[in-house]
Design a protein around this motif. Structure first.
Motif, PDB file in Angstrom:
ATOM      1  N   GLN A 376     -10.298   7.952 -42.825  1.00 28.90           N
ATOM      2  CA  GLN A 376     -11.052   9.179 -42.564  1.00 28.90           C
ATOM      3  C   GLN A 376     -12.406   9.171 -43.258  1.00 28.90           C
ATOM      4  OE1 GLN A 376      -8.083  11.928 -43.899  1.00 28.90           O
ATOM      5  NE2 GLN A 376      -7.276  12.312 -41.847  1.00 28.90           N
ATOM      6  N   ARG A 377     -12.466   8.647 -44.478  1.00 32.55           N
ATOM      7  CA  ARG A 377     -13.750   8.577 -45.169  1.00 32.55           C
ATOM      8  C   ARG A 377     -14.722   7.666 -44.430  1.00 32.55           C
ATOM      9  NH1 ARG A 377     -10.399   8.674 -49.830  1.00 32.55           N
ATOM     10  NH2 ARG A 377     -10.346   6.386 -49.910  1.00 32.55           N
ATOM     11  N   GLN A 378     -14.231   6.521 -43.983  1.00 31.26           N
ATOM     12  CA  GLN A 378     -15.115   5.614 -43.265  1.00 31.26           C
ATOM     13  C   GLN A 378     -15.561   6.230 -41.939  1.00 31.26           C
ATOM     14  OE1 GLN A 378     -15.357   3.546 -40.400  1.00 31.26           O
ATOM     15  NE2 GLN A 378     -17.230   2.646 -41.256  1.00 31.26           N
ATOM     16  N   PHE A 379     -14.654   6.904 -41.257  1.00 32.23           N
ATOM     17  CA  PHE A 379     -15.031   7.519 -39.982  1.00 32.23           C
ATOM     18  C   PHE A 379     -16.067   8.622 -40.182  1.00 32.23           C
ATOM     19  CE2 PHE A 379     -14.444  10.902 -36.811  1.00 32.23           C
ATOM     20  CZ  PHE A 379     -14.852  10.199 -35.686  1.00 32.23           C
ATOM     21  N   ALA A 380     -15.916   9.418 -41.240  1.00 37.74           N
ATOM     22  CA  ALA A 380     -16.903  10.468 -41.506  1.00 37.74           C
ATOM     23  C   ALA A 380     -18.291   9.864 -41.723  1.00 37.74           C
ATOM     24  CB  ALA A 380     -16.473  11.294 -42.717  1.00 37.74           C
ATOM     25  N   ALA A 381     -18.349   8.758 -42.476  1.00 39.89           N
ATOM     26  CA  ALA A 381     -19.628   8.097 -42.701  1.00 39.89           C
ATOM     27  C   ALA A 381     -20.168   7.491 -41.402  1.00 39.89           C
ATOM     28  CB  ALA A 381     -19.486   7.020 -43.773  1.00 39.89           C
ATOM     29  N   GLN A 382     -19.283   6.934 -40.588  1.00 40.62           N
ATOM     30  CA  GLN A 382     -19.696   6.368 -39.309  1.00 40.62           C
ATOM     31  C   GLN A 382     -20.243   7.461 -38.396  1.00 40.62           C
ATOM     32  OE1 GLN A 382     -19.593   3.123 -38.558  1.00 40.62           O
ATOM     33  NE2 GLN A 382     -20.216   3.244 -36.421  1.00 40.62           N
ATOM     34  N   PHE A 383     -19.563   8.589 -38.350  1.00 41.78           N
ATOM     35  CA  PHE A 383     -20.009   9.712 -37.529  1.00 41.78           C
ATOM     36  C   PHE A 383     -21.386  10.185 -37.977  1.00 41.78           C
ATOM     37  CE2 PHE A 383     -20.322  14.088 -36.200  1.00 41.78           C
ATOM     38  CZ  PHE A 383     -19.722  14.113 -34.955  1.00 41.78           C
ATOM     39  N   LEU A 384     -21.576  10.288 -39.288  1.00 39.16           N
ATOM     40  CA  LEU A 384     -22.873  10.710 -39.820  1.00 39.16           C
ATOM     41  C   LEU A 384     -23.962   9.703 -39.470  1.00 39.16           C
ATOM     42  CD1 LEU A 384     -24.472  12.705 -41.614  1.00 39.16           C
ATOM     43  CD2 LEU A 384     -23.819  11.285 -43.581  1.00 39.16           C
ATOM     44  N   SER A 385     -23.656   8.416 -39.610  1.00 41.46           N
ATOM     45  CA  SER A 385     -24.625   7.372 -39.300  1.00 41.46           C
ATOM     46  C   SER A 385     -25.045   7.423 -37.838  1.00 41.46           C
ATOM     47  CB  SER A 385     -24.038   6.002 -39.642  1.00 41.46           C
ATOM     48  OG  SER A 385     -24.849   4.959 -39.140  1.00 41.46           O
ATOM     49  N   VAL A 386     -24.063   7.517 -36.942  1.00 44.75           N
ATOM     50  CA  VAL A 386     -24.370   7.562 -35.510  1.00 44.75           C
ATOM     51  C   VAL A 386     -25.161   8.824 -35.177  1.00 44.75           C
ATOM     52  CG1 VAL A 386     -23.342   7.778 -33.212  1.00 44.75           C
ATOM     53  CG2 VAL A 386     -22.410   6.131 -34.841  1.00 44.75           C
ATOM     54  N   GLY A 387     -24.724   9.968 -35.695  1.00 44.25           N
ATOM     55  CA  GLY A 387     -25.400  11.212 -35.379  1.00 44.25           C
ATOM     56  C   GLY A 387     -26.844  11.232 -35.851  1.00 44.25           C
ATOM     57  N   ALA A 399     -34.926   8.775 -39.605  1.00 46.23           N
ATOM     58  CA  ALA A 399     -34.560   7.355 -39.540  1.00 46.23           C
ATOM     59  C   ALA A 399     -34.069   6.846 -40.886  1.00 46.23           C
ATOM     60  CB  ALA A 399     -35.746   6.529 -39.043  1.00 46.23           C
ATOM     61  N   ARG A 400     -34.769   7.185 -41.953  1.00 52.12           N
ATOM     62  CA  ARG A 400     -34.347   6.669 -43.262  1.00 52.12           C
ATOM     63  C   ARG A 400     -33.024   7.266 -43.717  1.00 52.12           C
ATOM     64  NH1 ARG A 400     -40.104   6.050 -44.133  1.00 52.12           N
ATOM     65  NH2 ARG A 400     -40.476   3.813 -44.510  1.00 52.12           N
ATOM     66  N   PRO A 401     -32.792   8.599 -43.589  1.00 53.33           N
ATOM     67  CA  PRO A 401     -31.441   9.090 -43.884  1.00 53.33           C
ATOM     68  C   PRO A 401     -30.371   8.422 -43.024  1.00 53.33           C
ATOM     69  CG  PRO A 401     -32.980  10.913 -43.788  1.00 53.33           C
ATOM     70  CD  PRO A 401     -33.725   9.697 -43.349  1.00 53.33           C
ATOM     71  N   ALA A 402     -30.696   8.125 -41.761  1.00 52.94           N
ATOM     72  CA  ALA A 402     -29.738   7.436 -40.900  1.00 52.94           C
ATOM     73  C   ALA A 402     -29.435   6.042 -41.431  1.00 52.94           C
ATOM     74  CB  ALA A 402     -30.282   7.351 -39.473  1.00 52.94           C
ATOM     75  N   GLY A 403     -30.458   5.344 -41.911  1.00 58.50           N
ATOM     76  CA  GLY A 403     -30.233   4.024 -42.480  1.00 58.50           C
ATOM     77  C   GLY A 403     -29.351   4.084 -43.714  1.00 58.50           C
ATOM     78  N   ALA A 404     -29.582   5.075 -44.577  1.00 63.08           N
ATOM     79  CA  ALA A 404     -28.741   5.218 -45.766  1.00 63.08           C
ATOM     80  C   ALA A 404     -27.298   5.501 -45.384  1.00 63.08           C
ATOM     81  CB  ALA A 404     -29.285   6.343 -46.650  1.00 63.08           C
ATOM     82  N   ALA A 405     -27.094   6.343 -44.357  1.00 64.67           N
ATOM     83  CA  ALA A 405     -25.738   6.630 -43.892  1.00 64.67           C
ATOM     84  C   ALA A 405     -25.084   5.375 -43.315  1.00 64.67           C
ATOM     85  CB  ALA A 405     -25.763   7.748 -42.848  1.00 64.67           C
ATOM     86  N   GLY A 406     -25.885   4.538 -42.650  1.00 66.03           N
ATOM     87  CA  GLY A 406     -25.338   3.295 -42.122  1.00 66.03           C
ATOM     88  C   GLY A 406     -24.882   2.356 -43.219  1.00 66.03           C
ATOM     89  N   VAL A 407     -25.672   2.223 -44.266  1.00 62.55           N
ATOM     90  CA  VAL A 407     -25.269   1.382 -45.399  1.00 62.55           C
ATOM     91  C   VAL A 407     -23.959   1.896 -45.994  1.00 62.55           C
ATOM     92  CG1 VAL A 407     -25.896   0.628 -47.719  1.00 62.55           C
ATOM     93  CG2 VAL A 407     -27.630   0.667 -45.916  1.00 62.55           C
ATOM     94  N   LEU A 408     -23.840   3.217 -46.129  1.00 63.69           N
ATOM     95  CA  LEU A 408     -22.609   3.800 -46.667  1.00 63.69           C
ATOM     96  C   LEU A 408     -21.416   3.516 -45.759  1.00 63.69           C
ATOM     97  CD1 LEU A 408     -21.057   5.656 -48.628  1.00 63.69           C
ATOM     98  CD2 LEU A 408     -21.824   7.600 -47.227  1.00 63.69           C
ATOM     99  N   ALA A 409     -21.601   3.716 -44.451  1.00 59.44           N
ATOM    100  CA  ALA A 409     -20.486   3.521 -43.514  1.00 59.44           C
ATOM    101  C   ALA A 409     -19.981   2.085 -43.535  1.00 59.44           C
ATOM    102  CB  ALA A 409     -20.920   3.917 -42.101  1.00 59.44           C
ATOM    103  N   TRP A 410     -20.906   1.125 -43.495  1.00 57.18           N
ATOM    104  CA  TRP A 410     -20.481  -0.272 -43.472  1.00 57.18           C
ATOM    105  C   TRP A 410     -19.944  -0.713 -44.822  1.00 57.18           C
ATOM    106  CZ3 TRP A 410     -19.554  -2.105 -38.950  1.00 57.18           C
ATOM    107  CH2 TRP A 410     -20.275  -1.641 -37.839  1.00 57.18           C
ATOM    108  N   GLY A 411     -20.448  -0.119 -45.892  1.00 59.87           N
ATOM    109  CA  GLY A 411     -19.878  -0.415 -47.206  1.00 59.87           C
ATOM    110  C   GLY A 411     -18.440   0.052 -47.318  1.00 59.87           C
TER     111      GLY A 411
END
Length: 445
Positions: A376-387, A399-411
């Protein structure tokens, strides 16, 4: 649905895992690139920063995941094990991974020598992989809808790769023209033909197996791939020899309807699943298929002249529809399926080892290897990154907040995969020591 699967033919666990672990690394690199380049990535589809971001996702995430998955799928689904799989997999990765980094870096910085060197490494890697996979495919019985769909996906990939190397030559060599009119065909064969059909081939098996649903209807399993490949083939012919508009429109409508039918059928099967326990894994499918449906609708709207924006750099609608499919659909499903498949493969490996030593112990099930809370934690980060990334198409400041969310999701994805693998390693050591205790839980997949 599982009767035709040959788990005994599975390759050693380390082979697919080696590929799967590279996926979150490239996902984090893509997020880091978006964090660094910021709004420039959203300035247009032809911008160098956008090309680098797209190819880090397409090659680093999707291609790495799918080549690794095929090492597992070819023997299990198709009955086509690769000969000398271990050295071939290691050699291909040694060429592919630096090739992706150099190629994407060359596109992003406009450095032609990096593009040339990176594309040469990619070409060598794919030739070695094809030299191993195609003879195995030819020797296999190739029975079942999943096997046939994988075949159509493989054909689509070969065409997409050929178009991609033609475009790469235009970026890497000054004397070679950059044939941008091939870009849409390259993207279509890669995203719809390769990614879409390979996802479908896996879905025919994993959705009924992991969600305990009824099988997909036969008309969808047999018709999806030929319809989409035929539509892509007509689009390719139309690029060189113009075809009647009505024929191209009819093909686009048929392909769009098939893709929407796949999305709707998957969601309906999962809604009607026999196992009613909450499953966070289903969230990945809902997000991915929702993005896929929106991407198809935008693509059809553009096909019939309803797209917004103009200019040589490409419209915001094209950027949005491409990211919906590539990021929202493709990488979201990769993130979700990797966690379930890696946990399943670890469970299967441990079960086989326990059976071999005639132990009464039960291997930890997939929900213990990657707990629901971690999923669930990873999915929440993935959802945030995509959104955030999709919103950045309209509001580039995101764009930059999206990039930070992407780093978090993949981490978080990397942490979940490593957790499952480390748990499996600990159990293997206990099995080897003969100290595995009898577990009192049932094994559930």
């Amino acid at each position: 649905m599982n009767a035709g699967l040959s788990y005994a033919a599975s390759p050693p666990l380390a082979l697919p895992l080696r590929w799967f672990l590279s996926v979150p690394v490239f996902g984090a690199l893509a997020g880091g690139w978006l964090l660094w380049a910021g709004p420039a990535v959203m300035a247009g589809r032809w911008q160098p920063q956008a090309l680098a971001y797209v190819h880090l996702l397409a090659l680093g995430v999707l291609l790495s995941a799918m080549l690794g998955a095929l090492i597992q799928l070819l023997p299990v689904l198709v009955g086509a094990p690769l000969r000398r799989a271990a050295p071939i997999a290691a050699g291909v990765q040694a060429l592919l991974l630096p090739g992706i980094v150099l190629f994407a870096g060359g596109l992003g910085t406009g450095t032609a020598p990096l593009v040339r060197f990176g594309s040469a490494l990619l070409l060598c890697a794919l030739l070695v992989y094809a030299a191993a996979a195609l003879p195995a495919w030819w020797r296999s019985p190739r029975s079942g809808e999943s096997a046939r769909t994988i075949g159509w996906a493989g054909l689509s990939f070969l065409i997409a790769a050929a178009l991609g190397f033609m475009l790469a030559a235009g970026h890497g060599w000054a004397g070679v023209p950059l044939l941008r009119r091939l870009t849409d065909l390259h993207a279509g064969w890669a995203l719809i033909g390769w990614v879409g059909l390979l996802v479908a081939a896996v879905a025919w098996q994993v959705v009924p197996m992991f969600s305990i649903t009824a099988p997909y209807p036969r008309w969808l399993r047999t018709g999806l791939a030929p319809v989409n490949v035929a539509a892509l083939g007509l689009a390719s012919l139309d690029a060189g020899w113009p075809l009647p508009d009505w024929l191209c429109h009819a093909a686009a409508l048929a392909a769009g309807a098939a893709l929407l039918g796949f999305a709707a059928c998957t969601l309906w099967l999962q809604h009607r699943r026999r196992r009613r326990l909450p499953d966070p894994w289903l969230g990945y499918w809902k997000l991915a298929l929702g993005c896929a449906a929106l991407a198809v609708c935008l693509w059809l709207a553009g096909r019939f002249g309803l797209r917004t924006g103009s200019g040589g750099s490409g419209s915001s609608t094209e950027m949005l529809s491409g990211l919906l499919w590539l990021l929202g659909f493709g990488t979201t499903l990769v993130a979700g399926m990797l966690q379930r498949i890696v946990a399943f493969l670890v469970w299967l490996d441990l079960s086989n080892r326990l059976r071999a030593v005639r132990s009464a112990a039960l291997a930890p099930n997939v929900r213990e290897l990657i707990p629901a809370a971690a999923l669930q934690r990873q999915f929440a980060a993935q959802f945030l990154s995509v959104g955030l990334t999709l919103a950045a198409c309209t509001l580039p400041a995101l764009a930059r907040p999206a990039g930070a969310a992407g780093v978090l999701a993949w981490g978080l994805l990397a942490l979940n995969l490593v957790r499952a693998i480390r748990t499996g390693r600990g159990w293997r050591q206990r099995i080897g020591d003969g100290s595995a205790a009898v577990a009192e839980q049932s094994v559930t997949i």
